[in-house]
Design a protein around this motif. Sequence first.
Motif, PDB file in Angstrom:
ATOM      1  N   VAL A 216       0.754  -1.256  -0.097  1.00 52.74           N
ATOM      2  CA  VAL A 216      -0.111   0.054  -0.185  1.00 52.74           C
ATOM      3  C   VAL A 216       0.785   1.443  -0.280  1.00 52.74           C
ATOM      4  N   THR A 217       1.139   1.890  -1.407  1.00 51.70           N
ATOM      5  CA  THR A 217       1.349   3.059  -0.820  1.00 51.70           C
ATOM      6  C   THR A 217       0.955   4.997  -0.443  1.00 51.70           C
ATOM      7  N   ALA A 218      -0.335   5.005  -0.487  1.00 48.64           N
ATOM      8  CA  ALA A 218      -0.746   5.762   0.328  1.00 48.64           C
ATOM      9  C   ALA A 218      -2.095   5.298   0.437  1.00 48.64           C
ATOM     10  N   ILE A 219      -3.166   6.418   1.255  1.00 45.08           N
ATOM     11  CA  ILE A 219      -4.256   5.809   1.850  1.00 45.08           C
ATOM     12  C   ILE A 219      -5.059   6.774   2.422  1.00 45.08           C
ATOM     13  N   ALA A 220      -5.674   8.074   1.057  1.00 43.48           N
ATOM     14  CA  ALA A 220      -6.540   8.452   1.609  1.00 43.48           C
ATOM     15  C   ALA A 220      -7.916   8.470   1.094  1.00 43.48           C
ATOM     16  N   ARG A 221      -8.737   9.630   2.316  1.00 45.19           N
ATOM     17  CA  ARG A 221     -10.795   9.942   2.200  1.00 45.19           C
ATOM     18  C   ARG A 221     -10.717   9.438   0.607  1.00 45.19           C
ATOM     19  N   ALA A 222     -12.037   8.910   0.920  1.00 45.29           N
ATOM     20  CA  ALA A 222     -12.671   8.695  -0.399  1.00 45.29           C
ATOM     21  C   ALA A 222     -14.334   8.419   0.009  1.00 45.29           C
ATOM     22  N   ALA A 223     -15.310   9.422  -1.155  1.00 46.61           N
ATOM     23  CA  ALA A 223     -16.426   8.637  -0.709  1.00 46.61           C
ATOM     24  C   ALA A 223     -16.781   7.121  -0.448  1.00 46.61           C
ATOM     25  N   GLY A 224     -17.562   6.508   0.192  1.00 46.54           N
ATOM     26  CA  GLY A 224     -17.733   5.515   0.517  1.00 46.54           C
ATOM     27  C   GLY A 224     -16.946   5.006   1.811  1.00 46.54           C
ATOM     28  N   PHE A 226     -12.446   4.559   1.874  1.00 48.89           N
ATOM     29  CA  PHE A 226     -10.279   5.661   2.127  1.00 48.89           C
ATOM     30  C   PHE A 226     -10.350   4.623   0.593  1.00 48.89           C
ATOM     31  N   ARG A 227      -9.589   5.142   0.235  1.00 48.07           N
ATOM     32  CA  ARG A 227      -8.516   4.577  -1.125  1.00 48.07           C
ATOM     33  C   ARG A 227      -7.570   4.382  -0.742  1.00 48.07           C
TER      34      ARG A 227
END
Length: 434
Positions: A216-224, A226-227
């Motif tokens: 996993v290289t990045a985690i970001a908030r997303a609709a629904g 996390f991306r």
Amino acid sequence: MTADADIFTDDFRAAPYWWDGTPRPELGPVQLPASIDVAVVGSGYTGLHAALQTARGGRSTLVLDAADAGWGCSTRNGGQISTSIKPDLATLARRHGMATARAIHAEGHAALAWIGDFIAEENIECDFDVVGHLHAAHNTTAFARLVAQAGSEPAGLETGVRVVPRDALRSELGTDAYCGGVVYPRHATLDPARYHQGLLERALAAGATVAPQTPVTAIARAAGGFRLSTPRGEIVARDVVIATNGYTGAPTPWQRRRIIPIGSYMIATEPLAPGLADELFPTGRTVTDTRRLVYYYRLSPDRRRVLFGGRVSAGETDPRLSAPLLLAELVRLFPRLRDIRVSHSWMGFVGYTFDTLAHVGRHDGMHYAMGYCGSGVATASYLGMRTGLKVLGHEDGRTGFDGLSFPTRPLYSGKPWFLAASVAYFRWRDRLNL
């Protein structure tokens, strides 16, 4: 043994001894879903126990790992199982109050009891055995401290501890290097790689998907939710569990600033001469000592080898370079082993914390459990299970660790620049009768 002697066997491997019997699993290609209910980052004990709960709870679950499943310390540790709480009750009471201190220590007892029950209920064949644990005093002051602690255990948190004076220590361990010790009869052992394999199989059978070699290289908030970004594509997850412990990296900077990765090094000896195991380890217990730079050791499950671990260098090093240093300490403790050779040497990163406590909770919407401070077999499993229940919203997910602040230090970003100085200081302290 001379300094230039060949200490390695002809079939020496710079890999964990446990991997001989249980190689890292080949899971084959996994198709990553576009979306998932639960994404677990890390496939060690914590991550797989969380995944087992969420998968059995009906949530679609994906476990992601940068390497092979269980490549980290979950298959590199010594397989020693204790109550795992390092600060004593008085220290924790000063920090958090007596009620919280007792709750934390109670969780250590619960984790020890629970892991044995879990292994039995799941029928995991991993050489689990309640052999007891000898904690040996490296000087007279340390022994006096152990005796005082053994005589003042709080009601309801008794361990069954028994004091072993110096003149009786040979009944426990074939060395004269210690000043006595205490025995914790309920502590246990297992084969960590076999345990991990059994846990992996049960998580897969429950419906979890495990994707190795997928960092996993990045985690970001997303609709629904996390991306999660990986080299193989992106996944949207409603819930995320961070279960990376000593391998916590850049995608989770908040946790990375709170985990201190410290390399712990181990060797396995070649098979012992007949009868020697019984002479050196008459009770078959696991052993640790009271040094701040602690040594930990045991017999292999077949009682044919000594598995010996500790911290022997100021910085991180190659296991081929740490092996002679560990062997020298083993021979110092047991001169009968002066001609023994090393068949395996390896290392793994344990996750320490600034308050020497494990931590479990939720930050920025993501669940996490980590920071087992070198005693994580039971605690990582137990807190991973509890974290899975938290994701499901179960009341049984609550723990005595909930609500604790997770400390860091100014200027710390995940690389322990202070480690060499700390090791030098602790080594100096260990030479004194303090």
